[in-house]
Structures are given as structure tokens and as C-alpha cells.
Design an enzyme around this catalytic site. Sequence first.
Site, PDB file in Angstrom:
ATOM      1  N   ASN A   1      -2.460  -6.247   5.362  1.00  0.00           N
ATOM      2  CA  ASN A   1      -2.540  -7.285   4.331  1.00  0.00           C
ATOM      3  C   ASN A   1      -3.451  -8.428   4.788  1.00  0.00           C
ATOM      4  O   ASN A   1      -3.363  -8.879   5.922  1.00  0.00           O
ATOM      5  CB  ASN A   1      -1.151  -7.851   4.061  1.00  0.00           C
TER       6      ASN A   1
ATOM      7  N   GLY B   1       3.437   2.465  10.672  1.00  0.00           N
ATOM      8  CA  GLY B   1       3.188   1.678  11.874  1.00  0.00           C
ATOM      9  C   GLY B   1       2.948   0.213  11.564  1.00  0.00           C
ATOM     10  O   GLY B   1       3.580  -0.666  12.149  1.00  0.00           O
ATOM     11  N   ALA B   2       2.038  -0.054  10.643  1.00  0.00           N
ATOM     12  CA  ALA B   2       1.690  -1.432  10.342  1.00  0.00           C
ATOM     13  C   ALA B   2       0.834  -1.473   9.083  1.00  0.00           C
ATOM     14  O   ALA B   2       0.411  -0.429   8.586  1.00  0.00           O
ATOM     15  CB  ALA B   2       0.923  -2.062  11.505  1.00  0.00           C
ATOM     16  N   MET B   3       0.564  -2.700   8.604  1.00  0.00           N
ATOM     17  CA  MET B   3      -0.165  -2.858   7.346  1.00  0.00           C
ATOM     18  C   MET B   3      -1.097  -4.054   7.408  1.00  0.00           C
ATOM     19  O   MET B   3      -0.704  -5.131   7.841  1.00  0.00           O
ATOM     20  CB  MET B   3       0.860  -2.999   6.213  1.00  0.00           C
TER      21      MET B   3
ATOM     22  N   HIS C   1      -9.265  -3.540  10.131  1.00  0.00           N
ATOM     23  CA  HIS C   1      -9.204  -3.390   8.672  1.00  0.00           C
ATOM     24  C   HIS C   1      -9.655  -4.662   7.950  1.00  0.00           C
ATOM     25  O   HIS C   1     -10.014  -4.608   6.782  1.00  0.00           O
ATOM     26  CB  HIS C   1      -7.766  -3.100   8.234  1.00  0.00           C
TER      27      HIS C   1
ATOM     28  N   HIS D   1      -6.349  -1.794  15.246  1.00  0.00           N
ATOM     29  CA  HIS D   1      -6.542  -1.076  13.981  1.00  0.00           C
ATOM     30  C   HIS D   1      -6.368  -2.015  12.784  1.00  0.00           C
ATOM     31  O   HIS D   1      -7.247  -2.096  11.920  1.00  0.00           O
ATOM     32  CB  HIS D   1      -5.544   0.085  13.916  1.00  0.00           C
ATOM     33  N   GLU D   2      -5.246  -2.706  12.743  1.00  0.00           N
ATOM     34  CA  GLU D   2      -4.988  -3.571  11.583  1.00  0.00           C
ATOM     35  C   GLU D   2      -5.987  -4.716  11.541  1.00  0.00           C
ATOM     36  O   GLU D   2      -6.470  -5.091  10.470  1.00  0.00           O
ATOM     37  CB  GLU D   2      -3.548  -4.096  11.598  1.00  0.00           C
TER      38      GLU D   2
ATOM     39  N   GLU E   1       0.847  -1.191   0.000  1.00  0.00           N
ATOM     40  CA  GLU E   1       0.000   0.000   0.000  1.00  0.00           C
ATOM     41  C   GLU E   1       0.880   1.238   0.000  1.00  0.00           C
ATOM     42  O   GLU E   1       1.824   1.292   0.778  1.00  0.00           O
ATOM     43  CB  GLU E   1      -0.895   0.044   1.232  1.00  0.00           C
TER      44      GLU E   1
HETATM   45  N1  ARG Z   1      -2.980   1.035   5.788  1.00  0.00           N
HETATM   46  C1  ARG Z   1      -1.930   1.140   6.766  1.00  0.00           C
HETATM   47  C2  ARG Z   1      -2.620   1.465   8.073  1.00  0.00           C
HETATM   48  O1  ARG Z   1      -3.097   2.505   8.308  1.00  0.00           O
HETATM   49  C3  ARG Z   1      -0.916   2.164   6.453  1.00  0.00           C
HETATM   50  C4  ARG Z   1      -0.185   1.953   5.186  1.00  0.00           C
HETATM   51  C5  ARG Z   1       0.607   3.116   4.833  1.00  0.00           C
HETATM   52  N2  ARG Z   1       1.425   2.907   3.708  1.00  0.00           N
HETATM   53  C6  ARG Z   1       2.026   3.881   3.043  1.00  0.00           C
HETATM   54  N3  ARG Z   1       2.741   3.582   2.022  1.00  0.00           N
HETATM   55  N4  ARG Z   1       1.924   5.109   3.339  1.00  0.00           N
HETATM   56  O2  ARG Z   1      -2.814   0.658   8.893  1.00  0.00           O
HETATM   57 ZN    ZN Z   2      -5.186   1.895   8.697  1.00  0.00          ZN
END
Ligand code: ARG
Ligand code: ZN
Length: 887
Positions: A260, A256-258, A296, A292-293, A116
Site C-alpha cells: 500500500n 507475506g506483506a502488502m 513496489h 520487495h514491498e 489487493e
Molecule cells: N502484492 C503483495 C506482494 O506481493 C501480495 C498481495 C497478495 N494479496 C492477495 N490477496 N493475494 O507483495
Molecule cells: Zn509483490
Amino acid sequence: VAIRREDYRAPAYWIDTVDLTFDLDPAKTRVLNRMRLRRNPEVAAEPLRLDGDELNLARVLVNGQGASFRMEADQLIIDNLPESFELEIFTTCAPAKNTKLMGLFVSEDTFFTQCEAEGFRRITYFLDRPDVMASYTVTIRANREAYPVLLSNGNLVEQGQLPEGRHFAKWVDPFRKPSYLFALVAGKLVAREQRIKARNGKDHLLQVYVRAGDLDKTEHAMNSLINSIAWDEARFGLPLDLERFMIVATSDFNMGAMENKGLNIFNTKYVLANQATATDADYSNIESVVGHEYFHNWSGDRVTCRDWFQLSLKEGLTVFRDQEFSQDLCAEPSARAVKRIEDVRVLRTAQFPEDAGPMAHPVRPDSYIEISNFYTVTIYEKGAEVVRMMQTLVGRKGFERGITLYFERHDGQAVTCDDFAQAIADANPESELARLLPQFKRWYSQAGTPRLSAHGVYDPVQRSYTLSFVQSCPPTPGQPFKEPFVIPVNLGLLSADGRELPLQLAGEDAPGAGTRTLVLTHAGEQFTFVNVEAEPVPSILRGFSAPVILDHDYGEAQLLTLLAHDTDPFNRWEAGQRLALRAAIQAIEGPAAGPAEAPLGEAYLDAMRSLLRDPQLDAAFKELVLTLPSETYIAEQLDVVDPQRVHAVREAMRVQLATGLFADWERVYEQHRETGPYNPDPHSAGRRALAGLALVYLCLAARSSGDAVWPGKTLQRFKDAGNMTDRFNALNALVSSGHALAAQALASFHAMFRNEALVIDKWFSLQAGAPDRGGDILPLVKQLMKHPDFSLKNPNRARSVIFSYCSANPGALHRPDAAGYVFWSERVMELDAINPQVAARLARALDRWSKLAEPYRSAAREAIMRVASKPDLSKDTHEVVTRALAA
Ligand code: ARG
Ligand code: ZN
């Protein structure tokens, strides 16, 4: 080139399935990508244009045959394609050289991905946009010894040995997903595992993967995950939809985190914790980010964004969900309020300045050059406030109905912010939200923080009280004029002696008790309350019911009443902040030559004293009230900012609180220093926080009096501490008071934790962020960058030194000799060549340059211009500095 929201068009092709085979090698990884595509019948025929970035292309086959293609910039273009076809693309990339940490990269000999927003195109050619959703099958092949663990999204369907010491694993994701949710991890990792049974009786395997030495720091993350799963099911009826849910930690991560699908990848900072190495704040951040993750998984993965302009659709909603999660985990109502105050503090110190500066953008932006620059506090935190206002307008139960409808309607789709708001309104057809929906949605389209001024008039003859509101919103880049917002204002009235008064609007038969929500929709409007016994003290915007700046000409006595008696803890805290802010501004704007010696008045100090002594109040709440507004927040209230003056005044206020309440701090420290066996729960954390603040003030007081007792006790506390919070608070008290004992404590802290990267980050950050005394911080920061533990390539480490100085220490950055700005510009340019995302974040440190007083203003502008004129600047940094210069 700017990408514009209005230019959105559906893709000309859909990708139904993707079959990826990776042959992992840090220097040269081979990626075989076999896809099934078909034309989108709803779009006029056009060539297929696939995105790519820094890939080496070896082969393109259409239905098994060599095909002709052309390249246009980074895109691979194929003409004359049939209605549906198989496309095979073979590329290589170099993960070990990937310092941008986007796409496939190597961190400490382990492979990770970050896709992302647009990282997947650095792995293979693809329609790298969130509205193209496909089913993924992934085969990973790698050396067995070096990479024993091979992970991707979904379920492990096959694994086995290969010749030459290699092995493979094959993963199938049962859910269709956009490319930004793809993930791969390969390396030497170990996992904490937990099997759980969900409400519906299904079994799930939860895993937290870390490096071998870190397994003892994964219990809290695992517990947070278990709590998150239970909460989403209980509060919103959203279950875990996967047999296996994995979290993996890496120490090299831009964010912070992702989230996937099924394979969340985290910055170690938001996974690893034990009581010896992590503070209470770390524990609480881990809980939020794990939540949070996980959340998602529904708000992001099951329902995703149509295009990146809709980013807040998933981020604002998911921040709102993680905020609610953390609040719901609090046993005490006072702890819920503390969490709310902390969230609002972030919004006001980070998002309000963004909304008032050159990077201001709507929650749903209209254009961008680099999407990575729009992972902002506006998209996240203001977006969450917009969702929160919807909940206020439809009620908690109504909001839950709305969420249910949203997921029923849009499961498996890529949708827009409009779709979300529509679902919440449709589930609550009688609500104010439904009635006002088009106007409410201005929160998505108009940037800038609205100002709400309130004025109350009491009529003793009529015994009525009329509150008038006027709202306005300043211009922001590209938006000179704003239409009125829908602003829900939670309101209560107190008597002068602090009793909560019944509320009866003119025309109503009977009074209602307590707080009520007034819904403002016009530039100006009035509300008249009847049967009001005497002039009341209004408690406006309780719980911070809308993200606005509230102006009200409160008298000092009124603020003292609110501080002492308001039943709304948020406004009680807010009254204290207003009193302090007022004193600060008066001192800052006072005779410039005069020393800012005693900005705080006796009434304020008395009020703080009795608040500290109040046995009914929670320690965490006291700590928040006794913490002064930050320099950044104070600066935002001024038209022209002299950062040195702001710093001097706030420091003088701190000294006043320290010396004026000395005896109380001693007592508070003694009363709160013991919290029993370590537990990061809000109550014990609050006690530690208040004891920590007491130590800061006691050391500060000692500094002015020359007394050595408290610094000595603090050093002892540092040595004896049974957990990182107490140890770090003691260290902080010595460092931030500039005491001579700090050097000794810092050296022993480093020696104790030399092998704990996250603790060494704290060690760097504390020093780079310490209060400046006579310009001593910049030379120290330069020294720290020469330390053998420093590295510019590791984002956490770079942030711990450079950002702690440039973005979090205004009193040290803004030097009359401009050396801070020169330092900033050099670091931005240096980082830009390594990692543009991190560089562009740092570039934002001077966003508010045009508010600065001279000589700062011109010097800051010059530094920004130096960055802007660098050849080969990344899109990321280019966008930030050109916007800054347009201010
Ligand atoms: N979706 C992720 C989150 O908020 C953040 C990813 C950010 N990535 C980036 N390339 N800016 O949990
Ligand atoms: Zn997020």
C-alpha cells in the site's frame, strides 16, 4: 464464471477524487464515501456499475440528491448519470466478523486493511479495478484510548479531539492510486522511527509500527528498509517519493506483506526479529520482503497494472528487484551465488510442479475464476526469471537503461506486460531482445516448463566440439501445442581435468574466454566450437540462465569434474544435485521389493568428503551441496510416484551421508560451531547453517549406531545456544532424527517461548513437518490441533501445523490407508468457511495427485471429489479442485 483477458475494456467512468470518512467500530464501522466521477469519453455510454461485497448500504446521493439505483448480484448500478458528478455512498461493515482478512478486519484489537486484489469492495462500493486511479483523502474517527494510532496512505494533514472520548486523523495521499493500494490502520501501536536524508537532500521519516512488546524486534526491518531505499536509488536511480514511509506489522495476514502506498502492511513473520527469537532464514526473509514491498513503490505503485492478468508486470519485476537487492548486499561473490542457488531451488521445487500440474498458467494468464488463486510462484518466481532473461539479453547496464525508460514512459499509468518488455527492448535497440521481442514474449503467453536436451559430440580429427540443442514444452491446460522459446544459455567448457577452455565458434577469428551466452530460438539447433584440444565437459546453463529443465547425458565422471572444478558455483552445486538425483531415481526404480539400503555410491561420498574438506569453499555453499534434493523435487522427475518409496530412499541416502562422512561431520561441527557475537550476515549464517546440518547428520548417525554422545551434545547445544538459529538447529537435529531426547527439548522450547507467537509457530511446524516413521506424524498433527495454542483462524498458526503436514511433508501425508487425504479434505472444507484464500492454498497440496501410484492416486482423487462436492464452496477453492479433477 471465468474472467478472460481478451474481454478487457476500459472503464466507462473515471474516479478523480475519493474522500473517505471512517467511524471505526469493530462490530459496525460506518464508511462515508464521497467521490467525483466523470464519464470516460472513449467508451460508449453505459450505466455505472460499482463493485461491493458483504456491505450494508444505507444511502446513495448523486450531486447531493437521493438517486435511484439497483442491485445486480454484488454490484450497485446507477443509470442516467451526467457527464461528471459527485457520488456519495454510505455503508457499514463488520470488521470483527471479517475472518477472510480481506477488506477491513480486526487483529488483536487493531484495525487493518488488505485490499489487493479485490478487497476494497468490502469497504465501500467502488470501481475496484487497478486501472481506475484516484486521489484519496481519508478521515479516520475512533475511540482515542482503544485506537490511539490512526494511519492511512500519504501525509497526515490534520488531527484532533472529538466529543465522547473520540479523536480523528486526516490523511492526504499526494499520489493517485488504484483502490487495491488503499490502506488504513488503527490501534494501540508503537513505532521505531528513523529520519534519513536522501541523496537529493530531502528528509524522510521512516516508521515501523508494532505492538508495544515488540519494539526490540524492529531494528533489522528498519535497517532493511534503509538499505532498500539506498539500493533502489543507487542501482536504478529510483528515489523515495514520500515524506513519510510506514511499515505496520499484524499477526493475522493471508500473505507475506502488502505494498500500500506509503503504508506497507506486513505479516509479523516478515518484520519481527531479534537474535533470541528469529533464525538466520527469518533475517534474510525480512530483508527480502521489506525490500520487495519497498521496491513496489515504483514497480507497482508509481506504475501499476492495467488489469489483473498483468499481475506479473509488478510481481515478477519486483521479485527480480528484491533478488538483485539481496545479491548486491552480499560482500562476497560466493554469497551472491548462494542466494542464486536458493532462489533457483524455490523455483524448481515449487514453480516447476505448478507448471506441470493442473494449475499451470502462463506468466500472463488468459483467464481466471478467482484472482487470489493467481498469486502464484509462476507469476512471482517464473515472472522474475523472465525479467532476468531480459537482463541477460540486454546486459546489466542495458537493463538499467530499460528500467529508466519504462518509468519515464509510464509513470502514473496502469500498463501491461507488453509495455514493460517494449520499454526494455526500445532502450536497447541493438540487442538480441529487441531483435527477438515477439518470440521472446512467448514466455508471457505459454505455460509449462520447457525441456532443453543437449548433446555434445567431439571430433578429435577436426578438434571440434558440436553441441546440439532440442527444445520442447509439454502441453498444459488449454495449450496443447507450444512454439519454441527464446532461451539464453550461458555456456562454458571444461577440460576433463577441470580447466576452463577458451570458446571459439566456427567462423570466429579468435577465441573468447570464459562463459558466453548462446541464444536459442529454434526447436533444434547446433553450435560448433573449434580448436578444442580434447573432449570437453560442457557446463551448460550457468547461473541457471533460463527457467528450463536441462537434459544432458552427463557421465558420472563428467559430473564429478563439474562438481570439483566448475568456475560457475551454480553448476558446481547442480552437478552434485544431479549425481544425488540419479542415485535416488535408480534406487526408486530398482527392484521394488528390495530395501533401498545404500543408494549413494563411493564416488559420490568421496566427492562430498573432499568438498567438505576444501578450505577454499564457503560454509554456506557446502551446506547447499550437502543437502539432498527434496522429496518433492525427486518426485517431479518420476512419471509415477510412490511417495513412500521416495521417502524411504531419500532417508536411506541421508543415513549414508551421515554415517559415511561421520568423522568429517564431527570435524565440521567443531570447526563451525562458533561464529562470535550474533550477526545475520551471509558468512556467519553460512557457518551456522553448516554446523546445523552437521548436527542433523551426527544425530542421524547416532540413531543407526545407538550411540548417545551426539544427541547428548546436541541437547546441551540446545540449552546453551546464544541465538535462535543455533537453538532451533539443535532442536531440529533431535526432532528430525527421532531421538528420545527430542521430547524434553520440545517441552523446554515451548516453555521458553510461550509468549512469542512466531516461535510457537516454529514449534508447531517442526513437529508437523518431521520425517515420518511408521505413520507417526498424522496422529501427532491431530494432537497438535488440540493444543491450547492452536487456532485455525490465525493463518500463520494454521500454516504451521496443517500446511507443514499437508504441503511440506509428503512422506507423512501420503499414507496407504488414505488417512492423510481424509485429514486434508476435512481441513480444506473447515478453512473454506473461515478464510477461502487460505483454504484454496491448502487445496493445492494435492495438485499432483494424477502422478501418484495406486492406491494413493485413487484415494487422493476421492478426497478431492469430496471437497469439490461440498455445497457453498468458495470460488477460490472451487477453482482449485475443479482444475485438479480435470487433470
Ligand atoms: N502484492 C503483495 C506482494 O506481493 C501480495 C498481495 C497478495 N494479496 C492477495 N490477496 N493475494 O507483495
Ligand atoms: Zn509483490
